[in-house]
Design a protein around this motif. Structure first.
Motif, PDB file in Angstrom:
ATOM      1  N   ARG A  48      17.785  28.297 -56.981  1.00 24.60           N
ATOM      2  CA  ARG A  48      16.727  29.309 -56.878  1.00 24.60           C
ATOM      3  C   ARG A  48      15.407  28.566 -56.825  1.00 24.60           C
ATOM      4  O   ARG A  48      15.273  27.489 -57.408  1.00 24.60           O
ATOM      5  N   GLU A  49      14.441  29.138 -56.163  1.00 23.92           N
ATOM      6  CA  GLU A  49      13.097  28.569 -56.184  1.00 23.92           C
ATOM      7  C   GLU A  49      12.092  29.688 -56.335  1.00 23.92           C
ATOM      8  O   GLU A  49      12.243  30.759 -55.750  1.00 23.92           O
ATOM      9  N   ILE A  50      11.095  29.422 -57.159  1.00 27.73           N
ATOM     10  CA  ILE A  50      10.064  30.416 -57.448  1.00 27.73           C
ATOM     11  C   ILE A  50       8.715  29.745 -57.264  1.00 27.73           C
ATOM     12  O   ILE A  50       8.413  28.759 -57.940  1.00 27.73           O
ATOM     13  N   HIS A  51       7.932  30.244 -56.334  1.00 25.00           N
ATOM     14  CA  HIS A  51       6.588  29.715 -56.112  1.00 25.00           C
ATOM     15  C   HIS A  51       5.656  30.397 -57.108  1.00 25.00           C
ATOM     16  O   HIS A  51       5.544  31.617 -57.121  1.00 25.00           O
ATOM     17  N   LEU A  52       5.009  29.625 -57.963  1.00 24.86           N
ATOM     18  CA  LEU A  52       4.139  30.190 -58.994  1.00 24.86           C
ATOM     19  C   LEU A  52       2.793  30.585 -58.388  1.00 24.86           C
ATOM     20  O   LEU A  52       2.133  29.774 -57.739  1.00 24.86           O
ATOM     21  N   ASP A  53       2.403  31.814 -58.601  1.00 25.19           N
ATOM     22  CA  ASP A  53       1.166  32.344 -58.021  1.00 25.19           C
ATOM     23  C   ASP A  53      -0.090  31.727 -58.616  1.00 25.19           C
ATOM     24  O   ASP A  53      -1.138  31.730 -57.991  1.00 25.19           O
ATOM     25  N   ASP A  54       0.001  31.181 -59.808  1.00 21.74           N
ATOM     26  CA  ASP A  54      -1.184  30.639 -60.476  1.00 21.74           C
ATOM     27  C   ASP A  54      -1.529  29.220 -60.024  1.00 21.74           C
ATOM     28  O   ASP A  54      -2.416  28.580 -60.578  1.00 21.74           O
ATOM     29  N   ASN A  56       0.414  26.560 -60.210  1.00 25.64           N
ATOM     30  CA  ASN A  56       1.045  25.533 -61.047  1.00 25.64           C
ATOM     31  C   ASN A  56       2.365  25.042 -60.475  1.00 25.64           C
ATOM     32  O   ASN A  56       3.251  24.641 -61.211  1.00 25.64           O
ATOM     33  N   GLY A  57       2.517  25.092 -59.164  1.00 21.35           N
ATOM     34  CA  GLY A  57       3.701  24.523 -58.524  1.00 21.35           C
ATOM     35  C   GLY A  57       4.830  25.506 -58.299  1.00 21.35           C
ATOM     36  O   GLY A  57       4.621  26.707 -58.198  1.00 21.35           O
ATOM     37  N   TRP A  58       6.014  24.947 -58.219  1.00 26.67           N
ATOM     38  CA  TRP A  58       7.239  25.711 -57.984  1.00 26.67           C
ATOM     39  C   TRP A  58       8.222  25.437 -59.115  1.00 26.67           C
ATOM     40  O   TRP A  58       8.311  24.329 -59.620  1.00 26.67           O
ATOM     41  N   ILE A  59       8.982  26.453 -59.463  1.00 23.03           N
ATOM     42  CA  ILE A  59      10.093  26.315 -60.408  1.00 23.03           C
ATOM     43  C   ILE A  59      11.383  26.275 -59.586  1.00 23.03           C
ATOM     44  O   ILE A  59      11.595  27.117 -58.713  1.00 23.03           O
ATOM     45  N   PHE A  60      12.213  25.285 -59.855  1.00 19.20           N
ATOM     46  CA  PHE A  60      13.535  25.196 -59.241  1.00 19.20           C
ATOM     47  C   PHE A  60      14.564  25.368 -60.347  1.00 19.20           C
ATOM     48  O   PHE A  60      14.428  24.795 -61.430  1.00 19.20           O
ATOM     49  N   GLU A  61      15.577  26.162 -60.070  1.00 25.04           N
ATOM     50  CA  GLU A  61      16.683  26.340 -61.002  1.00 25.04           C
ATOM     51  C   GLU A  61      17.977  26.062 -60.257  1.00 25.04           C
ATOM     52  O   GLU A  61      18.197  26.590 -59.163  1.00 25.04           O
ATOM     53  N   LEU A  62      18.794  25.233 -60.849  1.00 25.17           N
ATOM     54  CA  LEU A  62      20.122  24.944 -60.314  1.00 25.17           C
ATOM     55  C   LEU A  62      21.125  25.595 -61.247  1.00 25.17           C
ATOM     56  O   LEU A  62      21.067  25.401 -62.462  1.00 25.17           O
ATOM     57  N   ILE A  63      22.012  26.398 -60.686  1.00 30.91           N
ATOM     58  CA  ILE A  63      22.921  27.220 -61.492  1.00 30.91           C
ATOM     59  C   ILE A  63      24.366  26.921 -61.116  1.00 30.91           C
ATOM     60  O   ILE A  63      24.713  26.913 -59.940  1.00 30.91           O
ATOM     61  N   HIS A  64      25.184  26.709 -62.140  1.00 31.54           N
ATOM     62  CA  HIS A  64      26.623  26.558 -61.917  1.00 31.54           C
ATOM     63  C   HIS A  64      27.336  27.635 -62.708  1.00 31.54           C
ATOM     64  O   HIS A  64      27.117  27.793 -63.907  1.00 31.54           O
ATOM     65  N   ARG A  65      28.194  28.368 -62.026  1.00 26.37           N
ATOM     66  CA  ARG A  65      28.954  29.446 -62.667  1.00 26.37           C
ATOM     67  C   ARG A  65      30.430  29.081 -62.695  1.00 26.37           C
ATOM     68  O   ARG A  65      30.963  28.585 -61.714  1.00 26.37           O
ATOM     69  N   ASN A  66      31.059  29.368 -63.814  1.00 26.88           N
ATOM     70  CA  ASN A  66      32.504  29.195 -63.891  1.00 26.88           C
ATOM     71  C   ASN A  66      33.171  30.225 -62.990  1.00 26.88           C
ATOM     72  O   ASN A  66      32.683  31.342 -62.844  1.00 26.88           O
ATOM     73  N   SER A  79      16.597  23.616 -65.025  1.00 25.74           N
ATOM     74  CA  SER A  79      15.336  24.181 -64.559  1.00 25.74           C
ATOM     75  C   SER A  79      14.247  23.126 -64.623  1.00 25.74           C
ATOM     76  O   SER A  79      14.138  22.400 -65.610  1.00 25.74           O
ATOM     77  N   PHE A  80      13.444  23.044 -63.559  1.00 22.85           N
ATOM     78  CA  PHE A  80      12.311  22.119 -63.572  1.00 22.85           C
ATOM     79  C   PHE A  80      11.201  22.627 -62.662  1.00 22.85           C
ATOM     80  O   PHE A  80      11.427  23.432 -61.768  1.00 22.85           O
ATOM     81  N   ARG A  81       9.996  22.142 -62.943  1.00 23.03           N
ATOM     82  CA  ARG A  81       8.812  22.542 -62.187  1.00 23.03           C
ATOM     83  C   ARG A  81       8.273  21.339 -61.425  1.00 23.03           C
ATOM     84  O   ARG A  81       8.219  20.242 -61.956  1.00 23.03           O
ATOM     85  N   VAL A  82       7.880  21.570 -60.184  1.00 28.14           N
ATOM     86  CA  VAL A  82       7.261  20.543 -59.357  1.00 28.14           C
ATOM     87  C   VAL A  82       5.827  20.986 -59.094  1.00 28.14           C
ATOM     88  O   VAL A  82       5.596  22.061 -58.548  1.00 28.14           O
ATOM     89  N   ASP A  83       4.858  20.157 -59.510  1.00 29.70           N
ATOM     90  CA  ASP A  83       3.440  20.502 -59.387  1.00 29.70           C
ATOM     91  C   ASP A  83       2.911  20.408 -57.963  1.00 29.70           C
ATOM     92  O   ASP A  83       2.188  21.280 -57.506  1.00 29.70           O
ATOM     93  N   ASN A  84       3.250  19.343 -57.288  1.00 29.67           N
ATOM     94  CA  ASN A  84       2.689  19.037 -55.986  1.00 29.67           C
ATOM     95  C   ASN A  84       3.344  19.880 -54.893  1.00 29.67           C
ATOM     96  O   ASN A  84       4.571  19.883 -54.750  1.00 29.67           O
ATOM     97  N   GLU A  85       2.533  20.568 -54.110  1.00 30.15           N
ATOM     98  CA  GLU A  85       3.032  21.470 -53.062  1.00 30.15           C
ATOM     99  C   GLU A  85       3.876  20.728 -52.021  1.00 30.15           C
ATOM    100  O   GLU A  85       4.939  21.199 -51.619  1.00 30.15           O
TER     101      GLU A  85
END
Length: 107
Positions: A48-54, A56-66, A79-85
């Motif tokens: 998943r990726e979420i572009h932060l409106d404020d 402050n970068g993008w949030i990336f989430e990597l998900i593994h489901r059983n 989950s991690f955030r990347v500051d640089n566009e």
């Protein structure tokens, strides 16, 4: 530069790379460290990726489901955030090339 969430209340500054040959996501304390502090094979993960409106970068989430779901089954989430566009766009392209977008995600 990655701001990786160790828990929901704080962030840790880490540097990361995605090894495309074996799909390992590797985190380091400093940019030129040779020893990693965390590695995970992300084969079979959704993203998943979420572009932060404020700005402050993008949030990336990597998900593994059983594959077998029960009432107490929990997803494995990185989950991690990347500051640089520019860097965030490169991460987005790399994940899009190697993983599938989380089908349950509604941005």
């Amino acid at each position: 530069m990655i701001n990786g969430a160790q828990n929901r209340k704080s962030e840790l500054l880490r540097y990361a790379l995605l090894r495309r040959d074996d799909l390992k996501l590797v985190f380091h304390k400093a940019e030129f460290d040779s020893k990693s502090v965390f590695e995970v094979l992300i084969y079979g993960y959704f993203y998943r990726e979420i572009h932060l409106d404020d700005g402050n970068g993008w949030i990336f989430e990597l998900i593994h489901r059983n594959q077998i779901r029960t009432d107490d089954t929990k997803d494995d989430v990185i989950s991690f955030r990347v500051d640089n566009e520019t860097s965030a766009k490169k991460w987005s392209a790399a994940f899009a090339d190697k993983l599938e977008m989380d089908p349950t995600f509604k941005p």
